[in-house]
Design an enzyme around this catalytic site. Structure first.
Site, PDB file in Angstrom:
ATOM      1  N   ASN A 186      39.695  42.414  36.818  1.00  0.00           N
ATOM      2  CA  ASN A 186      40.094  43.592  37.357  1.00  0.00           C
ATOM      3  C   ASN A 186      41.480  44.212  36.946  1.00  0.00           C
ATOM      4  O   ASN A 186      41.580  45.191  36.556  1.00  0.00           O
ATOM      5  CB  ASN A 186      40.232  43.796  39.104  1.00  0.00           C
TER       6      ASN A 186
ATOM      7  N   ASP B 110      33.346  45.604  38.878  1.00  0.00           N
ATOM      8  CA  ASP B 110      32.056  45.959  39.519  1.00  0.00           C
ATOM      9  C   ASP B 110      30.826  45.391  38.700  1.00  0.00           C
ATOM     10  O   ASP B 110      29.899  44.886  39.102  1.00  0.00           O
ATOM     11  CB  ASP B 110      32.043  47.326  39.859  1.00  0.00           C
TER      12      ASP B 110
ATOM     13  N   GLU C 167      34.645  38.538  45.962  1.00  0.00           N
ATOM     14  CA  GLU C 167      33.855  37.731  44.969  1.00  0.00           C
ATOM     15  C   GLU C 167      33.216  36.563  45.162  1.00  0.00           C
ATOM     16  O   GLU C 167      32.827  35.675  44.651  1.00  0.00           O
ATOM     17  CB  GLU C 167      34.781  37.599  43.672  1.00  0.00           C
TER      18      GLU C 167
END
Length: 361
Positions: free
Chosen positions: A247, A256, A282
Site C-alpha cells: 500500500n 486492493d 489482510e
C-alpha cells in the site's frame, strides 16, 4: 377431525377446501332435484340419474384432491376441470328442473366465479364462453322441443341475462387473475431482492468473500456437525506478508488488487463446501470440513505455490503474493474461539519465524 377431512399440509388444505366448495354446488343441485321431485315438476328417472352423476362428481373430485393424486398437476385443485363439469351439470339441471331454472342461471354464474382466484385471464374467459355455449344450447334446444315449459321469448330473456352476468363474472375474474399474477411477480422480485440484500450483507464488498460475522455462523454450524459425526474439521488463518508496504509503495489500488487476487485464487484452490472468509484487513480464514490438519496444510502450500508464480500486476511484474499461515484442527469439545485462537498463535509463530511459511498447531 379437520386433519382427516382436509389433510395436514397447509397448501393441500387450500386445494381440498376449494374442492369441497365445488362439491357443495353439486349437493345443491341434488337438493333442488329432490325438491322438484317432491312437488312433481321433475321426472323420477332423469332426476335420479342427475343426482347420481352429481354425487359421483363430488366424491371423485374430493378423493382425487384429498389423497394427493393430483399433486403433480399444474393445478392440483383441478379448478378448470371442475368448472367445466359444474357448468355441464348446471345445464342438465336447467333442462330437468325447469321450475327452478331462474335460480340455475345464478348457479352457472357462481361456477364461473369459482375460478376467479386461481385461473389465468384467458382461462377465465374460456370458462365463461363454455358456460354460454352449454346453457345457451340447452335453452335453445328446450325452447324448440318443449315451448310450453320453455317459451322462446322467456328463454331469450334468460340467455340475455346469462350473457350479462357471465360477462361481468368473467371480467371480474380476469381482473382478479391479473392482480394475482402481478402480486406473484412482485413477490418473486421482492424475494430475489431480499436474497440479494442478504447475500450482500454476508459478503465482503472488496473480495466478495464471506465476511467475519457470517463466517462465524457457518463455522459454528460445521463445528456442531463435526461434534456429532466425529469427522475432522481443519482451518487455516492466513496473513499476507508485508501488505502494508504494498500500500505504501504502490498505492491502495494495487493493494486492493492483491487482496482480490488472493481471494480469487483461494476460492479456486478450495472445494465447494469449504469456507473462505476475509477475517479482517489482510487476514483470511479458510475452514475445511472433513479435512485433516495434514490435508489442510497441503492445500495451503499449493495455494502458496500458485501465488508465488502469479503476476499480480504488469505495472509491477516483480510483485508476488506471499503469506504466513497458522493451520490447526478443531478438537472435540472446544469452542470455535478456542480453535481460531490456536490457529492465530500458530500464525504468530510463522510470522516470528521469518514469514512466508506455515505452522501447524
Amino acid at each position: 377431525m379437520l386433519d382427516l377431512l382436509l389433510g395436514r399440509e397447509a397448501r393441500q388444505r387450500g386445494y381440498v377446501l376449494r374442492t369441497l366448495l365445488a362439491a357443495f354446488g353439486y349437493l345443491l343441485g341434488v337438493l333442488l332435484a329432490e325438491v322438484a321431485l317432491s312437488i312433481g315438476v321433475a321426472e323420477l328417472g332423469p332426476a335420479r340419474v342427475f343426482e347420481a352423476a352429481a354425487l359421483t362428481a363430488a366424491v371423485i373430485s374430493y378423493s382425487l384432491v384429498r389423497w394427493g393424486w393430483t399433486r403433480h398437476f399444474h393445478d392440483p385443485a383441478m379448478t378448470m376441470t371442475q368448472m367445466l363439469v359444474g357448468q355441464t351439470m348446471a345445464m342438465v339441471a336447467y333442462v330437468l328442473l325447469h321450475e327452478f331454472r331462474g335460480g340455475l342461471i345464478g348457479l352457472s354464474v357462481a361456477v364461473t366465479s369459482f375460478g376467479s382466484f386461481s385461473l389465468t385471464r384467458n382461462r377465465q374467459w374460456a370458462a365463461g364462453m363454455y358456460a354460454l355455449l352449454t346453457m345457451g344450447s340447452g335453452m335453445l334446444w328446450m325452447s324448440v322441443r318443449d315451448p310450453v315449459n320453455f317459451p322462446p321469448e322467456v328463454e331469450a330473456v334468460h340467455f340475455l341475462t346469462l350473457v350479462i352476468l357471465q360477462f361481468m363474472s368473467a371480467f371480474l375474474g380476469a381482473q382478479f387473475g391479473e392482480m394475482r399474477r402481478r402480486l406473484r411477480s412482485r413477490k418473486r422480485e421482492l424475494e430475489a431482492a431480499l436474497a440479494r440484500i442478504q447475500e450482500l450483507a454476508n459478503r465482503d464488498s472488496l473480495t466478495d468473500l464471506y465476511n467475519r460475522r457470517y463466517a462465524l455462523e457457518l463455522i459454528e454450524h460445521h463445528v456442531h456437525l463435526k461434534d456429532r459425526n466425529g469427522r475432522p474439521l481443519a482451518m487455516a488463518l492466513i496473513d499476507l506478508d508485508h501488505f502494508k508496504l504494498v500500500n505504501d509503495q504502490y498505492g491502495h489500488a494495487l493493494g486492493d488488487r492483491v487482496l482480490q487476487t488472493f481471494a480469487q485464487q483461494a476460492r479456486q484452490a478450495t472445494r465447494e463446501g469449504d469456507i473462505v472468509a476475509r477475517w479482517g484487513g489482510e487476514e483470511f480464514l479458510i475452514v475445511m470440513p472433513e479435512t485433516s490438519v495434514d490435508g489442510a496444510a497441503m492445500l495451503v502450500e499449493r495455494l502458496r505455490e500458485t501465488l508465488s508464480a502469479l503476476c499480480v500486476s504488469e505495472e509491477v511484474p516483480a510483485l508476488r503474493i506471499a503469506f504466513s499461515a497458522g493451520v490447526t484442527a478443531h478438537l472435540a469439545g472446544e469452542s470455535t474461539d478456542q480453535t481460531v485462537q490456536r490457529a492465530d498463535l500458530a500464525l504468530y509463530e510463522a510470522k516470528s519465524a521469518g514469514r512466508h511459511r506455515s505452522v501447524v498447531a
